[in-house]
Structures are given as structure tokens and as C-alpha cells.
Design a protein around this motif. Structure first.
Motif, short mmCIF file in Angstrom:
data_model
loop_
_atom_site.label_atom_id
_atom_site.label_comp_id
_atom_site.label_asym_id
_atom_site.label_seq_id
_atom_site.Cartn_x
_atom_site.Cartn_y
_atom_site.Cartn_z
N SER A 1 5.69 5.64 10.30
CA SER A 1 7.00 6.26 10.12
C SER A 1 7.56 5.92 8.73
CB SER A 1 7.90 5.75 11.24
OG SER A 1 9.16 6.24 11.09
N LYS A 2 7.34 4.67 8.31
CA LYS A 2 7.83 4.24 7.00
C LYS A 2 7.17 5.08 5.88
CE LYS A 2 8.17 0.30 3.91
NZ LYS A 2 8.03 -1.13 3.71
N MET A 3 5.85 5.27 6.00
CA MET A 3 5.13 6.06 4.98
C MET A 3 5.61 7.52 4.99
SD MET A 3 1.68 6.08 3.32
CE MET A 3 0.58 7.41 2.86
N ALA A 4 5.79 8.08 6.19
CA ALA A 4 6.23 9.47 6.30
C ALA A 4 7.56 9.66 5.58
CB ALA A 4 6.37 9.86 7.77
N LYS A 5 8.47 8.72 5.80
CA LYS A 5 9.81 8.83 5.22
C LYS A 5 9.79 8.60 3.72
CE LYS A 5 14.08 8.50 7.10
NZ LYS A 5 15.15 8.02 7.92
N LYS A 6 9.00 7.63 3.29
CA LYS A 6 8.99 7.26 1.88
C LYS A 6 8.42 8.38 1.00
CE LYS A 6 9.01 4.36 -1.66
NZ LYS A 6 10.16 3.66 -2.17
N THR B 193 0.94 16.03 -0.13
CA THR B 193 0.18 15.63 1.05
C THR B 193 -0.05 14.12 1.00
OG1 THR B 193 -0.95 17.76 1.18
CG2 THR B 193 -2.04 15.92 2.27
N ALA B 194 -0.03 13.49 2.16
CA ALA B 194 -0.37 12.07 2.25
C ALA B 194 -1.12 11.85 3.56
CB ALA B 194 0.89 11.21 2.21
N ILE B 195 -1.94 10.79 3.57
CA ILE B 195 -2.78 10.50 4.73
C ILE B 195 -2.64 9.01 5.04
CG2 ILE B 195 -5.16 10.56 5.65
CD1 ILE B 195 -4.56 12.55 2.56
N MET B 196 -2.60 8.67 6.34
CA MET B 196 -2.57 7.26 6.69
C MET B 196 -3.41 6.99 7.93
SD MET B 196 0.74 4.81 6.94
CE MET B 196 0.66 3.10 7.43
N HIS B 197 -4.15 5.90 7.89
CA HIS B 197 -4.93 5.46 9.05
C HIS B 197 -4.32 4.16 9.53
CE1 HIS B 197 -8.13 8.48 8.62
NE2 HIS B 197 -7.77 8.43 7.35
N ALA C 51 0.84 -1.21 0.00
CA ALA C 51 0.00 0.00 0.00
C ALA C 51 0.87 1.26 0.00
CB ALA C 51 -0.92 0.00 1.22
N ILE C 52 1.92 1.25 0.82
CA ILE C 52 2.80 2.42 0.90
C ILE C 52 3.54 2.61 -0.44
CG2 ILE C 52 4.88 3.35 2.04
CD1 ILE C 52 3.83 2.03 4.66
N GLU C 53 3.97 1.51 -1.02
CA GLU C 53 4.67 1.58 -2.30
C GLU C 53 3.76 2.18 -3.39
OE1 GLU C 53 7.78 1.70 -4.41
OE2 GLU C 53 7.98 0.92 -2.37
N TYR C 54 2.51 1.69 -3.44
CA TYR C 54 1.55 2.18 -4.44
C TYR C 54 1.20 3.66 -4.18
CZ TYR C 54 0.62 -2.57 -6.22
OH TYR C 54 0.72 -3.82 -6.79
N ALA C 55 1.10 4.00 -2.90
CA ALA C 55 0.80 5.40 -2.55
C ALA C 55 1.92 6.31 -3.06
CB ALA C 55 0.65 5.54 -1.04
#
Ligand code: NAD
Length: 467
Positions: free
Chosen positions: A405-410, A393-397, A379-383
């Protein structure tokens, strides 16, 4: 010589001196609205010299005058209604909220902190100082919000501003510029701190960008205008497009995530550049997510044929959204497909593959594709792919701090919202100040008064180290 002839001669002389004849001859004040760009810039330059004489506290008071004027109930309703009617984009109630937050939560003078250092050689201070006249190009999607937000930030910073609004938001922009200048004049502030031309156009924007009296350019809009100001040879701030992805994993509070996503993605019919534009949800919870979204204002289009019909309806041949569907309601769009729903439906959702056009393109309308994936890492990769490196901007639930943290950095987004609707990233129900100029490409981020200032240093030798 008769009077008319004399006026003509005076006009000719003034024009050769590049002064604005209409104001001098008639002393008529049109509250910042000018026939031509050069006159708007000249008046702005005069106003800036006067503003520079004012203390920072006075500038802050000028900003407060703007806040009070905009926040008057009638004014707030008028500009919100006019913006929706003129641009045919967005929702009246949401525009009210956006204009209100622009007036209330744009920082004032507290943003302009001085840095001081003292030592054996004395004192050094560094302060945020004005650029002078700023040229600001504003979008159709937040026409009044951006004017309010930029005017406050720029004036607090000691600058004056010449706006180049989108031609489709001309009348509401004129009304708002006049409203702000009128209130400022009644308060005793310099005239013409906020100006624009009667007929905004590409030609006028080009004249503004090339005028040497304009010291800083700010563009809030799509990639074309951001690239244009960045290639102008002047200092420029670019606030560009996004395509904010949402990731939902199995640790999230799914019902809350569904409510938050519907609220954020339908806010002002999805035109905010920060609004949720596509969802990547892990398989194990995607049915439940959709179930709760449907219980909270979303309408699901299930048939693949209908999803393709929808995409065709709202997209141009080149893949860009059709202007006539940008910022329209879910109800309106569904009606064009022969689907009739009531006003409780605020968002259209559909399951698609990752590479679907509705996922990859910034559509600016309340259509939210949902992609199911096997796990959160995918999901993070596709985002990351769908965000196209905008770093907007990005959003995560999720409740998994490691994955958050992984999504924030990526994604390296300027705004990363966790477990809330996207708009909490601009101070609506979230901590922090607001902005309607999110400058990702040039790095100023959540802009405020200091973003529009030059840092200057002042040194006192040998004195004022009092430790
Ligand atoms: P747009 O790019 O069509 O227009 C923005 C401004 O640029 C308008 O004033 C327009 O008149 C001007 N402009 C556009 N093309 C021009 C040209 N060729 N020459 C001179 N001027 C030109 O964008 P829009 O539809 O009004 O706004 C939506 C876009 O803006 C979306 O992509 C959205 O993501 C982005 N946006 C970004 C932010 C941010 O803070 N980063 C805020 C709001 C909107």
C-alpha cells in the motif's frame, strides 16, 4: 478538349474545392493509404460523417470485423513477423501475443455506458460521443498493437482515425491499415475509417497536428512527441515514457518473483513501456533472487568492468539508448561483448548502485540492473526516484499489505502490479482490459473507447421520470 486535358481541368477544380481528385476520377480505393496528409484527413472526415450515421451496435460490429481479421492465423503471424523485421525490434512470439491481446481484449461498446438521472424536472442523460477525426501518433515499439487497439477503441467511440506511424514502421503499418480497411469494406462499413499517408514523416505529422479537421490528438511515444501534442492548442491525450521499477522484499515468494521478473523484463525484449526496467531488492533475499533468475533465463554479468563495457556499448554520448540496440535480444547484446549464450537466455542482469545510468535511464532492451538495499522502505524510496515522476508503471513482489500500500501511494503509478509480471497490468494473465496507449500524463489511464469521446448531455423536461 481531349480527355487528358479535361481530367486536368477537373483535377484543378477539385483541388480548389479541396476534394480528393484521385478517388473521384478513378474511383480507385487504396484502402486508407493516401499520397498526402490533407487527402487522408479529408477522406477520414467523410468517413466519420458516415460512421456517425451508424448505430453503436454497428460500430461494435465494425470493431469485431477488425478483431476477426487480425486474429486470422496468417494475418497475425504476418504482421508480427513484419513488425520485427522492419523495425528490428522485439520478438516474433511476443508480438503475436501482443497483437492477439490487442484484438481480443480492447473493449467494445460495453465501454460506452450512459449516465441517466431522473427527478421532478424530468430526465437527463449523458453519453460518450465522438470527437470526429482523431490524429494518432504511434511508436516503433508497439507498431501494430497500437494501430489495432486504437482503431477498435476509436471506431467504437464513433471516431475515425488518421495514423501517423513511426517512419521505421511504415511498411507494416501500411499493410495493417489496408488489411483492416479491406475487411471493413467487405463487411459493408464506410471506407477510410482508418487512414495514413504513404510516407510518414515529421512534416506529415506536423501537417496532421495543425489541420483544423483533426479534433483530437493522441500521442503514444517518448517525451518529445507527448509534449508536442500537449502544446498543440488542441485537445490531446499523451501516453508517454516510463521507467518501471520493481521492488522485492523479504516476504515475497522469491522463486516466483524471480520467474515473474525475468518473464516481464524479457517480454518483447523489454520494449513495452510497462516492462520491468530496474530492481530494488532487500539485502537478505537479493542473492536468492539472482540465483532463481539465473535458473530461469537470466545471464548475470558480474565484473564491474564488463558492466561498464555493456553500458558504453548500448548507450549514446547523451545517455539515451543507441537505436541499434533497442529491442534486441540478450543473446545479440552479449555476443557484441564476446559472450556466447544459447537461446534460453532472455535477459541480462547485473548488480549496480542506485545511481547507475542503467538504473536511471529507460533503456528499452533486456538489461536489468539489480540494486541491493537494506530494507523495503529504502527500496520504495529508490523506486520512486528511478521512476522520475512519470507515474507510469510500478511492480512489487511482497506479501506485506502495508508496504504494498505504501508503494502504491508513493509512486502514484497508472499501473501497479503486485506479485506478477508487468504485462499482467495490460490484461495478459491479469484481470482487466488491454490498451497499448497508457495515458498517464493526461490522466485517461488504461485508454478505451470512452477515453476518445466527448461527454454530451441531453435533457427532457418534465417527462420520462417514471418512478
Ligand atoms: P518516439 O517518441 O521516438 O516516437 C513515437 C512517435 O512519435 C513516432 O511515430 C515518431 O515518428 C513520432 N515522433 C517522434 N519525434 C517526433 C518529432 N520530432 N516530430 C514528429 N513526430 C515525432 O518513441 P518510440 O521509440 O517509437 O517508442 C518508445 C517510447 O514510447 C518509449 O519512451 C516508451 O516508453 C513510449 N511508449 C509509451 C506507451 C504508453 O502507452 N504510455 C506505449 C508505447 C511506448
Amino acid at each position: 478538349m481531349n480527355a487528358e486535358l479535361l481530367q486536368d481541368v477537373v483535377r484543378q477544380v477539385l483541388s480548389e474545392m479541396k476534394l480528393e481528385s484521385s478517388n473521384i476520377l478513378s474511383n480507385e480505393y487504396n484502402y486508407g493509404i493516401f499520397d498526402d496528409m490533407e487527402a487522408a484527413i479529408n477522406a477520414s472526415e467523410t468517413a466519420q460523417r458516415k460512421l456517425f450515421e451508424c448505430s453503436v451496435q454497428q460500430r461494435n460490429e465494425f470493431a469485431n470485423v477488425i478483431r476477426r481479421e487480425v486474429l486470422k492465423k496468417d494475418n497475425l503471424e504476418m504482421i508480427s513477423r513484419d513488425a520485427v523485421e522492419e523495425t528490428e525490434i522485439g520478438r516474433f512470439e511476443d508480438k503475436i501475443l501482443k497483437n492477439k491481446v490487442a484484438a481480443e481484449k480492447t473493449p467494445g461498446m460495453e465501454d460506452l455506458t450512459t449516465r441517466a438521472l431522473t427527478g421532478k424536472d424530468g430526465l437527463m442523460i449523458e453519453e460518450y460521443c465522438p470527437f470526429g477525426v482523431i490524429g494518432s501518433i504511434t511508436p516503433t515499439t508497439n507498431p501494430t498493437e497500437t494501430l489495432i487497439n486504437n482503431s477498435i477503441s476509436m471506431i467504437v467511440g464513433g471516431n475515425t482515425v488518421v495514423f501517423s506511424p513511426h517512419p521505421r514502421a511504415k511498411n507494416v503499418s501500411i499493410k495493417l491499415v489496408k488489411m483492416m480497411n479491406k475487411a471493413l469494406e467487405e463487411y459493408g462499413a464506410p471506407r477510410n475509417m482508418i487512414t495514413m499517408v504513404k510516407e510518414p514523416s515529421i512534416e506529415n505529422t506536423n501537417l496532421m497536428m495543425s489541420n483544423p479537421k483533426v479534433k483530437l490528438l493522441v500521442a503514444t511515444g517518448g517525451p518529445f512527441i507527448v509534449n508536442t501534442v500537449l502544446s498543440s492548442g488542441k485537445k490531446a491525450i499523451g501516453a508517454g515514457a516510463g521507467n518501471p521499477p520493481v521492488v522485492v522484499d523479504e516476504t515475497a515468494d522469491i522463486e516466483k518473483a524471480a520467474i515473474d521478473i525475468v518473464s516481464g523484463a524479457s517480454f518483447d525484449n523489454n520494449v513495452p513501456c510497462i516492462a520491468e526496467k530496474e530492481v530494488f531488492a532487500v539485502d537478505s533475499i537479493s542473492d536468492m533472487l539472482i540465483y532463481h533468475m539465473k535458473k530461469n533465463g537470466a545471464y548475470e554479468i558480474v565484473s564491474q568492468d564488463m558492466i561498464e563495457k555493456l553500458d558504453k556499448l548500448v548507450s549514446q554520448e547523451n545517455g539515451k539508448p543507441k537505436t541499434e540496440f533497442v529491442g534486441k535480444s540478450a543473446k545479440y547484446i552479449l555476443e557484441k561483448l564476446g559472450i556466447y549464450v544459447d537461446d534460453s537466455i532472455r535477459l541480462i542482469i547485473c548488480r549496480t548502485s542506485k545511481n547507475h545510468h542503467l538504473v536511471q535511464e529507460e533503456m528499452l532492451m533486456p538489461i536489468l540492473p539489480i540494486v541491493s538495499v537494506s530494507d523495503v522502505d529504502i527500496a520504495i524510496e529508490y523506486a520512486y526516484e528511478a521512476e522520475h515522476g512519470n507515474r507510469h508503471t510500478a511492480i512489487m513482489h511482497s506479501k506485506n499489505v502495508e508496504k504494498l500500500s505504501k508503494m502504491a501511494k508513493k509512486l502514484e503509478a497508472t499501473i501497479f502490479v503486485k506479485n506478477a509480471p508487468s504485462y499482467s497490468g495490460i490484461g495478459v494473465g491479469g484481470e482487466g482490459h488491454t490498451t497499448f496507449t497508457i495515458a498517464g500524463p493526461t490522466g485517461e489511464g488504461i485508454t478505451s473507447a470512452k477515453s476518445f469521446c466527448r461527454i454530451r448531455r441531453c435533457v427532457m423536461h418534465d417527462s420520462f421520470s417514471i418512478r
